[in-house]
Design a protein around this motif. Structure first.
Motif, PDB file in Angstrom:
ATOM      1  N   MET A  60       9.795  21.550  50.834  1.00 25.01           N
ATOM      2  CA  MET A  60       9.439  20.241  51.298  1.00 25.01           C
ATOM      3  C   MET A  60      10.189  19.693  52.622  1.00 25.01           C
ATOM      4  O   MET A  60      11.208  19.811  52.679  1.00 25.01           O
ATOM      5  N   GLU A  61       9.277  19.704  53.522  1.00 18.71           N
ATOM      6  CA  GLU A  61       9.833  19.378  54.866  1.00 18.71           C
ATOM      7  C   GLU A  61       9.800  17.757  55.378  1.00 18.71           C
ATOM      8  O   GLU A  61      10.952  17.416  55.953  1.00 18.71           O
ATOM      9  N   GLU A  62       8.814  17.101  54.671  1.00 20.32           N
ATOM     10  CA  GLU A  62       8.761  15.727  55.066  1.00 20.32           C
ATOM     11  C   GLU A  62       8.284  14.995  53.838  1.00 20.32           C
ATOM     12  O   GLU A  62       7.023  15.470  53.121  1.00 20.32           O
ATOM     13  N   PHE A  63       9.012  13.818  53.669  1.00 21.23           N
ATOM     14  CA  PHE A  63       8.392  13.033  52.267  1.00 21.23           C
ATOM     15  C   PHE A  63       8.319  11.671  52.838  1.00 21.23           C
ATOM     16  O   PHE A  63       9.370  11.061  53.374  1.00 21.23           O
ATOM     17  N   VAL A  64       7.208  11.158  52.915  1.00 22.13           N
ATOM     18  CA  VAL A  64       6.773   9.699  53.560  1.00 22.13           C
ATOM     19  C   VAL A  64       6.633   8.747  52.348  1.00 22.13           C
ATOM     20  O   VAL A  64       5.793   8.934  51.368  1.00 22.13           O
ATOM     21  N   LEU A  65       7.331   7.608  52.128  1.00 22.48           N
ATOM     22  CA  LEU A  65       6.951   6.564  51.291  1.00 22.48           C
ATOM     23  C   LEU A  65       6.366   5.243  51.980  1.00 22.48           C
ATOM     24  O   LEU A  65       7.183   4.762  53.152  1.00 22.48           O
ATOM     25  N   ILE A  66       5.348   4.805  51.505  1.00 27.35           N
ATOM     26  CA  ILE A  66       4.869   3.821  51.860  1.00 27.35           C
ATOM     27  C   ILE A  66       4.715   2.311  51.136  1.00 27.35           C
ATOM     28  O   ILE A  66       4.252   2.827  49.802  1.00 27.35           O
ATOM     29  N   ARG A  67       5.258   1.263  51.188  1.00 29.52           N
ATOM     30  CA  ARG A  67       5.059   0.379  50.422  1.00 29.52           C
ATOM     31  C   ARG A  67       3.977  -0.425  50.424  1.00 29.52           C
ATOM     32  O   ARG A  67       3.447  -0.621  51.600  1.00 29.52           O
ATOM     33  N   HIS A  68       3.290  -0.985  49.266  1.00 26.60           N
ATOM     34  CA  HIS A  68       1.995  -1.923  49.441  1.00 26.60           C
ATOM     35  C   HIS A  68       2.103  -2.830  50.381  1.00 26.60           C
ATOM     36  O   HIS A  68       3.316  -3.398  50.561  1.00 26.60           O
ATOM     37  N   GLY A  69       1.219  -3.325  50.843  1.00 23.49           N
ATOM     38  CA  GLY A  69       1.050  -4.409  51.748  1.00 23.49           C
ATOM     39  C   GLY A  69       1.392  -5.866  50.805  1.00 23.49           C
ATOM     40  O   GLY A  69       1.463  -5.625  49.483  1.00 23.49           O
TER      41      GLY A  69
END
Length: 202
Positions: A60-69
């Motif tokens: 895994m090179e990149e892991f992106v987490l996005i919180r809900h609005g």
């Protein structure tokens, strides 16, 4: 997949008009070999019959987490902290927190985040996952990422707050005073009545 052993994990809050909407966990290259060289190295190891399977596993090179609005629950909670408990009433109390929708502000946040991602990131990800909570799925859709096939993942759901779920700050102080005292003493292992402790979900 596992994080490559020689990657450096950088946690940074990305600002897109507000604080804390997007937490990006990116494994930076830091001068390491590029993709083509790494693939060549792995191919050579396979040809040599290298017994170490870790060298040939996908990394895994990149892991992106996005919180809900911002959700209905976030709005009610923040107002309650400020002393206004009026949103904890009526139809709001008849739904489980998994059914909370995004507010107008939350929808705007999700759209802005998606626009930022499309302008600043390589979106060629191997997978797209979302909590099955409604606010998370709404956020995923409003990101409008090209070719994203979102899959609900139960392990991404929020901590279960039990009887605290639909309780205002005033109700928590008055009806759950003994639990609040224990919460201050044992924050990691404390669980709200009917809910989960942090230790159970980490």
């Amino acid at each position: 997949m596992r994080l490559a052993a020689r990657r450096y994990l950088e946690a940074s809050w990305v600002k897109t008009g507000w604080e804390g909407m997007l937490l990006r966990l990116a494994a930076q290259r830091q001068g390491l070999v590029n993709n083509s060289l790494r693939r060549r190295f792995h191919d050579e190891q396979r040809l040599k019959g290298d017994p170490n399977p870790a060298l040939t596993r996908p990394r895994m090179e990149e892991f992106v987490l996005i919180r809900h609005g911002e959700s209905e629950g976030n709005l009610a909670f923040n107002r309650s902290v400020a002393g206004d408990h009026s949103l904890y009433a009526g139809a709001f109390l008849e739904r489980h927190s998994s059914l909370w929708r995004l507010t107008d502000r939350g929808r705007s946040q999700a759209s802005i985040t998606g626009a930022w991602m499309k302008e600043n990131m390589n979106l060629n990800f191997d997978g797209f996952f979302s909590s099955e909570y409604l606010r998370a799925m709404e956020t995923a859709a409003l990101l409008a990422l090209p070719n994203a096939q979102w899959r609900p993942e139960v392990m991404l759901r929020e901590r279960d707050w039990g009887e605290y779920d639909l309780a205002s700050q005033r109700e928590r102080r008055e009806a759950f005073a003994q639990y609040e005292a224990r919460r201050r003493r044992e924050s990691l292992f404390w669980a709200p009545p009917g809910g989960e402790s942090l230790a159970q979900v980490v």
